[in-house]
Write a protein that holds these residues in place. Structure first.
Motif, PDB file in Angstrom:
ATOM      1  N   LYS A  75       9.134  -2.157  -8.674  1.00 39.93           N
ATOM      2  CA  LYS A  75       7.674  -2.009  -8.679  1.00 39.93           C
ATOM      3  C   LYS A  75       7.264  -0.824  -9.547  1.00 39.93           C
ATOM      4  O   LYS A  75       7.808   0.278  -9.407  1.00 39.93           O
ATOM      5  CB  LYS A  75       7.140  -1.783  -7.258  1.00 39.93           C
ATOM      6  N   GLU A  79       0.872   1.252 -11.050  1.00 39.40           N
ATOM      7  CA  GLU A  79      -0.056   0.207 -10.618  1.00 39.40           C
ATOM      8  C   GLU A  79      -0.483   0.465  -9.178  1.00 39.40           C
ATOM      9  O   GLU A  79       0.349   0.475  -8.261  1.00 39.40           O
ATOM     10  CB  GLU A  79       0.597  -1.169 -10.752  1.00 39.40           C
ATOM     11  N   ASN A  80      -1.782   0.660  -8.968  1.00 35.96           N
ATOM     12  CA  ASN A  80      -2.310   1.013  -7.646  1.00 35.96           C
ATOM     13  C   ASN A  80      -1.900   0.033  -6.551  1.00 35.96           C
ATOM     14  O   ASN A  80      -1.675   0.427  -5.415  1.00 35.96           O
ATOM     15  CB  ASN A  80      -3.840   1.117  -7.690  1.00 35.96           C
ATOM     16  N   LYS A  81      -1.813  -1.220  -6.888  1.00 37.92           N
ATOM     17  CA  LYS A  81      -1.486  -2.248  -5.877  1.00 37.92           C
ATOM     18  C   LYS A  81      -0.079  -2.050  -5.295  1.00 37.92           C
ATOM     19  O   LYS A  81       0.238  -2.575  -4.221  1.00 37.92           O
ATOM     20  CB  LYS A  81      -1.600  -3.647  -6.483  1.00 37.92           C
ATOM     21  N   ASN A  82       0.770  -1.282  -6.001  1.00 38.14           N
ATOM     22  CA  ASN A  82       2.161  -1.093  -5.557  1.00 38.14           C
ATOM     23  C   ASN A  82       2.376   0.163  -4.713  1.00 38.14           C
ATOM     24  O   ASN A  82       3.452   0.333  -4.131  1.00 38.14           O
ATOM     25  CB  ASN A  82       3.094  -1.007  -6.772  1.00 38.14           C
ATOM     26  N   TRP A  84       1.416   1.525  -1.801  1.00 31.37           N
ATOM     27  CA  TRP A  84       1.783   1.444  -0.379  1.00 31.37           C
ATOM     28  C   TRP A  84       3.224   0.989  -0.205  1.00 31.37           C
ATOM     29  O   TRP A  84       3.996   1.563   0.561  1.00 31.37           O
ATOM     30  CB  TRP A  84       0.803   0.505   0.313  1.00 31.37           C
TER      31      TRP A  84
END
Length: 285
Positions: A75, A79-82, A84
């Motif tokens: 990951k 990238e913000n979506k990654n 967590w």
């Protein structure tokens, strides 16, 4: 592919004056390539300002690359979506355990991370138990963290990370504020997690004795990787380490000094037992 990969990683700080105006740019990490395999124990050494802690903060997505990429379990950290998922895969333990412990009771503190992840209550308590047992702190589960020693607090911090079931734990100078006994406790816990649970360990330290059991040692200077190899390979290069303002383990230095005085000894002796055996062999010869 490794659990942690960096490709031409660059991180630059903007220096500012007292009024907030930009004065210049400092390159803290300079085109670093890393590939750390799952289950590997890697130690990173370097004097203050070498970039080792800045590098560590990229792996936990606390900092983001100026250039290049950082991949954690495939990951991309930028990238913000990654974010967590990355922080679940790569847990971080800092120098001061008081900055990480927030619960009034040890077991509550360890359960805080899994609770935030939405883990069912029954499983939270199972994770708390297994994590505290993994670091040898289960008998203190009902204690207040305030009553613990520095080494015990740091082991509770590690348990809190373990409870989130990470694949990798980054230890950023975890023993810097501890006495020798506390340091031994923490390193013993980290080694056990690596050997028994196959957790990838990335240890950043300036205590040379802590890295002799690592699979690989990386030495940083001015933001770059300047040496890399097994502990024996790295500590065999005493003069180069001195030029980088780094020490070597005391027994390694003693063996080096003896060799300089004409005692025929191998390079890179890492333990008293090795030195004793090498000297005993010389006597028999």
């Amino acid at each position: 592919m490794g659990i942690i990969q960096t490709n031409k990683l660059v991180f630059e700080y903007i220096r500012r004056d007292e009024e907030g105006n930009a004065e210049g740019i400092t390159r803290a990490v300079d085109e670093v390539d890393l590939d750390i395999r799952q289950g590997e124990f890697v130690a990173i050494l370097g004097h203050n300002g070498s970039g080792k802690s800045t590098l560590a903060k990229h792996i936990n997505a606390i900092l983001y690359p100026t250039e290049g990429t950082v991949l954690v379990d495939g990951k991309d950290t930028s990238e913000n979506k990654n974010i967590w998922e990355i922080r679940q895969k790569a847990g971080m333990v800092f120098q001061n355990p008081d900055n990480q412990i927030i619960g009034q009771v040890v077991e509550e503190d360890v359960g805080f991370g899994p609770e935030n992840m939405g883990v069912p209550t029954k499983e939270i308590w199972e994770r708390v138990e297994e994590s505290l047992k993994a670091v040898g702190m289960y008998e203190f589960r009902k204690h207040s963290p305030n009553k613990l020693s520095g080494g015990q607090k740091q082991r509770v911090s590690i348990a809190g990370v373990i409870a989130m079931h990470p694949k990798c734990i980054i230890l950023d100078e975890p023993t810097a504020m501890l006495d020798p006994n506390g340091r031994r406790e923490v390193i013993r816990a980290a080694r056990a997690l690596n050997e028994v649970e196959n957790v990838t360990i990335l240890l950043i330290t300036h205590y040379m004795e802590e890295v002799i059991h690592a699979d690989r040692v990386i030495v940083m200077d001015k933001g770059r990787i300047v040496m890399q190899g097994t502990p024996r390979e790295v500590f065999s290069q005493v003069e180069k380490l001195k030029s980088l303002r780094l020490d070597v383990p005391q027994v390694t230095m003693l063996a080096y000094d003896l060799k300089q005085k004409g005692v025929p000894l191998p390079d890179g002796i890492l333990s008293i037992q090795e030195l004793t055996e090498a000297l005993g062999y010389q006597e028999r010869a």
